[in-house]
Design a protein around this motif. Structure first.
Motif, PDB file in Angstrom:
ATOM      1  N   THR A 158       0.828  -1.212   0.000  1.00  0.00           N
ATOM      2  CA  THR A 158       0.000   0.000   0.000  1.00  0.00           C
ATOM      3  C   THR A 158       0.860   1.260   0.000  1.00  0.00           C
ATOM      4  N   TYR A 159       1.904   1.256   0.807  1.00  0.00           N
ATOM      5  CA  TYR A 159       2.734   2.464   0.889  1.00  0.00           C
ATOM      6  C   TYR A 159       3.425   2.735  -0.446  1.00  0.00           C
ATOM      7  N   SER A 160       3.826   1.661  -1.081  1.00  0.00           N
ATOM      8  CA  SER A 160       4.503   1.810  -2.376  1.00  0.00           C
ATOM      9  C   SER A 160       3.552   2.438  -3.414  1.00  0.00           C
ATOM     10  N   TYR A 161       2.285   2.042  -3.394  1.00  0.00           N
ATOM     11  CA  TYR A 161       1.297   2.677  -4.286  1.00  0.00           C
ATOM     12  C   TYR A 161       1.114   4.151  -3.918  1.00  0.00           C
ATOM     13  N   LEU A 162       1.017   4.432  -2.627  1.00  0.00           N
ATOM     14  CA  LEU A 162       0.762   5.814  -2.194  1.00  0.00           C
ATOM     15  C   LEU A 162       1.940   6.737  -2.531  1.00  0.00           C
ATOM     16  N   GLU A 163       3.149   6.191  -2.544  1.00  0.00           N
ATOM     17  CA  GLU A 163       4.304   6.996  -2.987  1.00  0.00           C
ATOM     18  C   GLU A 163       4.144   7.370  -4.460  1.00  0.00           C
ATOM     19  N   LYS A 164       3.611   6.438  -5.237  1.00  0.00           N
ATOM     20  CA  LYS A 164       3.386   6.729  -6.665  1.00  0.00           C
ATOM     21  C   LYS A 164       2.305   7.801  -6.815  1.00  0.00           C
ATOM     22  N   CYS A 165       1.306   7.750  -5.941  1.00  0.00           N
ATOM     23  CA  CYS A 165       0.271   8.798  -5.958  1.00  0.00           C
ATOM     24  C   CYS A 165       0.917  10.154  -5.745  1.00  0.00           C
ATOM     25  N   ALA A 166       1.734  10.252  -4.710  1.00  0.00           N
ATOM     26  CA  ALA A 166       2.363  11.538  -4.378  1.00  0.00           C
ATOM     27  C   ALA A 166       3.164  12.045  -5.574  1.00  0.00           C
ATOM     28  N   ALA A 167       3.869  11.144  -6.239  1.00  0.00           N
ATOM     29  CA  ALA A 167       4.720  11.539  -7.370  1.00  0.00           C
ATOM     30  C   ALA A 167       3.900  11.983  -8.590  1.00  0.00           C
ATOM     31  N   GLU A 202       0.205  11.526   6.523  1.00  0.00           N
ATOM     32  CA  GLU A 202       1.094  12.393   7.303  1.00  0.00           C
ATOM     33  C   GLU A 202       2.375  12.761   6.535  1.00  0.00           C
ATOM     34  N   LYS A 203       2.992  11.756   5.918  1.00  0.00           N
ATOM     35  CA  LYS A 203       4.319  12.009   5.319  1.00  0.00           C
ATOM     36  C   LYS A 203       4.254  12.479   3.875  1.00  0.00           C
ATOM     37  N   LEU A 204       3.221  12.056   3.144  1.00  0.00           N
ATOM     38  CA  LEU A 204       3.165  12.373   1.706  1.00  0.00           C
ATOM     39  C   LEU A 204       2.040  13.336   1.361  1.00  0.00           C
ATOM     40  N   GLY A 205       1.144  13.571   2.310  1.00  0.00           N
ATOM     41  CA  GLY A 205       0.013  14.467   2.055  1.00  0.00           C
ATOM     42  C   GLY A 205      -1.022  13.885   1.102  1.00  0.00           C
ATOM     43  N   VAL A 206      -1.073  12.553   0.983  1.00  0.00           N
ATOM     44  CA  VAL A 206      -2.082  11.907   0.121  1.00  0.00           C
ATOM     45  C   VAL A 206      -3.181  11.356   1.037  1.00  0.00           C
ATOM     46  N   SER A 207      -4.439  11.734   0.769  1.00  0.00           N
ATOM     47  CA  SER A 207      -5.530  11.202   1.594  1.00  0.00           C
ATOM     48  C   SER A 207      -6.116   9.959   0.926  1.00  0.00           C
ATOM     49  N   SER A 208      -6.720   9.090   1.727  1.00  0.00           N
ATOM     50  CA  SER A 208      -7.317   7.888   1.129  1.00  0.00           C
ATOM     51  C   SER A 208      -8.541   7.422   1.902  1.00  0.00           C
ATOM     52  N   LEU A 209      -9.414   6.725   1.185  1.00  0.00           N
ATOM     53  CA  LEU A 209     -10.565   6.054   1.788  1.00  0.00           C
ATOM     54  C   LEU A 209     -10.536   4.613   1.297  1.00  0.00           C
ATOM     55  N   LEU A 210     -11.153   3.715   2.055  1.00  0.00           N
ATOM     56  CA  LEU A 210     -11.103   2.289   1.680  1.00  0.00           C
ATOM     57  C   LEU A 210     -12.450   1.756   1.214  1.00  0.00           C
ATOM     58  N   ILE A 211     -12.384   0.926   0.176  1.00  0.00           N
ATOM     59  CA  ILE A 211     -13.555   0.239  -0.377  1.00  0.00           C
ATOM     60  C   ILE A 211     -13.314  -1.267  -0.240  1.00  0.00           C
ATOM     61  N   MET A 212     -14.146  -1.916   0.543  1.00  0.00           N
ATOM     62  CA  MET A 212     -14.009  -3.368   0.718  1.00  0.00           C
ATOM     63  C   MET A 212     -14.825  -4.046  -0.391  1.00  0.00           C
ATOM     64  N   SER A 213     -14.130  -4.810  -1.220  1.00  0.00           N
ATOM     65  CA  SER A 213     -14.804  -5.387  -2.386  1.00  0.00           C
ATOM     66  C   SER A 213     -15.119  -6.867  -2.177  1.00  0.00           C
ATOM     67  N   TYR A 214     -16.354  -7.242  -2.469  1.00  0.00           N
ATOM     68  CA  TYR A 214     -16.728  -8.659  -2.428  1.00  0.00           C
ATOM     69  C   TYR A 214     -16.381  -9.299  -3.763  1.00  0.00           C
ATOM     70  N   LEU A 215     -15.910 -10.548  -3.700  1.00  0.00           N
ATOM     71  CA  LEU A 215     -15.585 -11.277  -4.943  1.00  0.00           C
ATOM     72  C   LEU A 215     -16.866 -11.932  -5.469  1.00  0.00           C
ATOM     73  N   ARG A 216     -17.237 -11.537  -6.686  1.00  0.00           N
ATOM     74  CA  ARG A 216     -18.543 -11.976  -7.184  1.00  0.00           C
ATOM     75  C   ARG A 216     -18.550 -13.413  -7.692  1.00  0.00           C
ATOM     76  N   HIS A 217     -17.371 -14.028  -7.885  1.00  0.00           N
ATOM     77  CA  HIS A 217     -17.385 -15.441  -8.293  1.00  0.00           C
ATOM     78  C   HIS A 217     -17.653 -16.345  -7.082  1.00  0.00           C
ATOM     79  N   LEU A 218     -17.555 -15.781  -5.870  1.00  0.00           N
ATOM     80  CA  LEU A 218     -17.876 -16.553  -4.665  1.00  0.00           C
ATOM     81  C   LEU A 218     -19.350 -16.324  -4.295  1.00  0.00           C
ATOM     82  N   SER A 219     -19.809 -17.059  -3.281  1.00  0.00           N
ATOM     83  CA  SER A 219     -21.238 -17.000  -2.954  1.00  0.00           C
ATOM     84  C   SER A 219     -21.599 -15.747  -2.157  1.00  0.00           C
TER      85      SER A 219
END
Ligand code: HPA
Ligand code: ZN
Length: 335
Positions: free
Chosen positions: A78-87, A125-142
């Motif tokens: 996750t942090y590695s993705y967020l660094e890319k966001c900041a860049a 705090e360190k990169l100034g990128v804000s985020s929210l989380l989306i919990m995704s259900y896998l639709r191939h499961l029941s």
């Protein structure tokens, strides 16, 4: 235009954290967890990333996610993705995560979410990128399995803003998840779903009418049905479009044939996103650059797309406005 895009303040609204897993990090984490992967080099992995359809990709994506075991692995991803966001001047991101991809392998829900949330807090705090989380259900499961995931999530309710629906679309219509979406909304989660990526317009109808979703992930096949397009415009639901994902999964043959401009001309509110950037050949700015080039978009189009990314985010109105003000002052000086 490349530098205009690079500097444009923007949000990313369609992003699977497991899809940000770059081959180099995959090797590093596989090594430290003593897990062997069926590739010998980063080049070999990249060569394997050729897909005929969504399922082709998902098979490799779930295999890659299989090396994630410890909380620190989810943190590093996750942090590695967020660094890319900041860049890239991504000021805000709404990250989808697939708990079942991990709980099915014996990794606990808590391990997954704790690693992701800690990275998001540090990045704010360190990169100034804000985020929210989306919990995704896998639709191939029941639907029952999705209910189990909902139950696991409840102690972490305050950290999760929305629910999503992803994985193999065809044969797994939104209506299959009617009850779990209802229960999730009762718990305070905002309903979102992938619809109309490979599935037809009737899946998008189901997603808006039966699941009551507030934003449509992909939504390309909405264009099959004029009445549906009218309804999406009327309800002011945005489509989170992912150009390089669409060509990688052969949803669209060539970027020059991408329907983004048609969508905009029909009054649909669209945003640009990377979906699974490690697998589809580019981060969000690359998506802006390539679609701009393919469709000859103007600076004003790019500005509108970035504005939509804030407007249709799940942020509170005040924070949205703060980001939009920042975007507008950038645009005034650079148009
Ligand atoms: N579609 C459906 N499921 C997914 C995707 C996608 O593009 N990426 C990760 N899971
Ligand atoms: Zn997606």
């Amino acid at each position: 235009m490349k530098s205009f895009i690079a500097q444009l303040p923007k949000a990313e609204l369609h992003l699977h954290i497991e899809g940000t897993f770059e081959p180099s990090l995959m090797f590093e984490i596989a090594n430290r967890n003593n897990i062997s992967i069926p590739f010998n080099s980063v080049e070999e992995i990249e060569k394997a990333y050729k897909f005929d359809c969504l399922q082709d990709f998902l098979d490799i994506y779930y295999q890659g996610a299989g090396v994630l075991i410890h909380e620190q692995d989810f943190y590093d991803l996750t942090y590695s993705y967020l660094e890319k966001c900041a860049a890239q001047n991504v000021r805000h991101t709404e990250i989808m995560f697939d708990p079942q991809t991990h709980t099915e392998r014996g990794v606990s829900f808590d391990t997954v979410i704790n690693g992701i949330v800690r990275a998001c807090e540090d990045a704010k705090e360190k990169l100034g990128v804000s985020s929210l989380l989306i919990m995704s259900y896998l639709r191939h499961l029941s639907e029952e399995a999705a209910f189990e995931t909902l139950k696991h999530s409840l102690p972490h309710k305050e950290k999760i803003t929305a629910i999503g629906l992803d994985s193999s679309e065809k044969g797994n219509p939104p209506s299959k998840f009617k009850n779990v979406f209802e229960a999730s909304v009762k718990e305070g989660y905002i309903p979102l779903a992938h619809a109309g990526e490979e599935g037809d317009a009737d899946y998008v109808w189901e997603a808006i009418d039966i699941l009551g979703i507030k934003r449509i992930d992909h939504g390309n096949n909405s264009l099959q049905d004029d009445k549906l397009v009218e309804e999406i415009v009327k309800r002011d639901l945005a489509l989170t479009v992912c150009p390089l994902s669409n060509t990688a999964l052969q949803v669209v043959k060539d970027l020059k044939e991408h329907p983004l401009k048609i969508m905009m001309d029909k009054g649909l509110n669209v945003t640009i996103n990377s979906d699974d950037p490690a697998y589809f050949g580019g981060q969000v700015n690359k998506n802006y650059e390539e679609i701009h080039e393919a469709l000859d978009l103007t600076k004003e189009d790019l500005y509108k797309l970035a504005k939509n990314s804030f407007k249709y985010s799940l942020l509170d109105e005040e924070t949205k406005q703060k980001y939009i003000d920042e975007l507008e002052s950038f645009y005034k000086e650079n148009k």
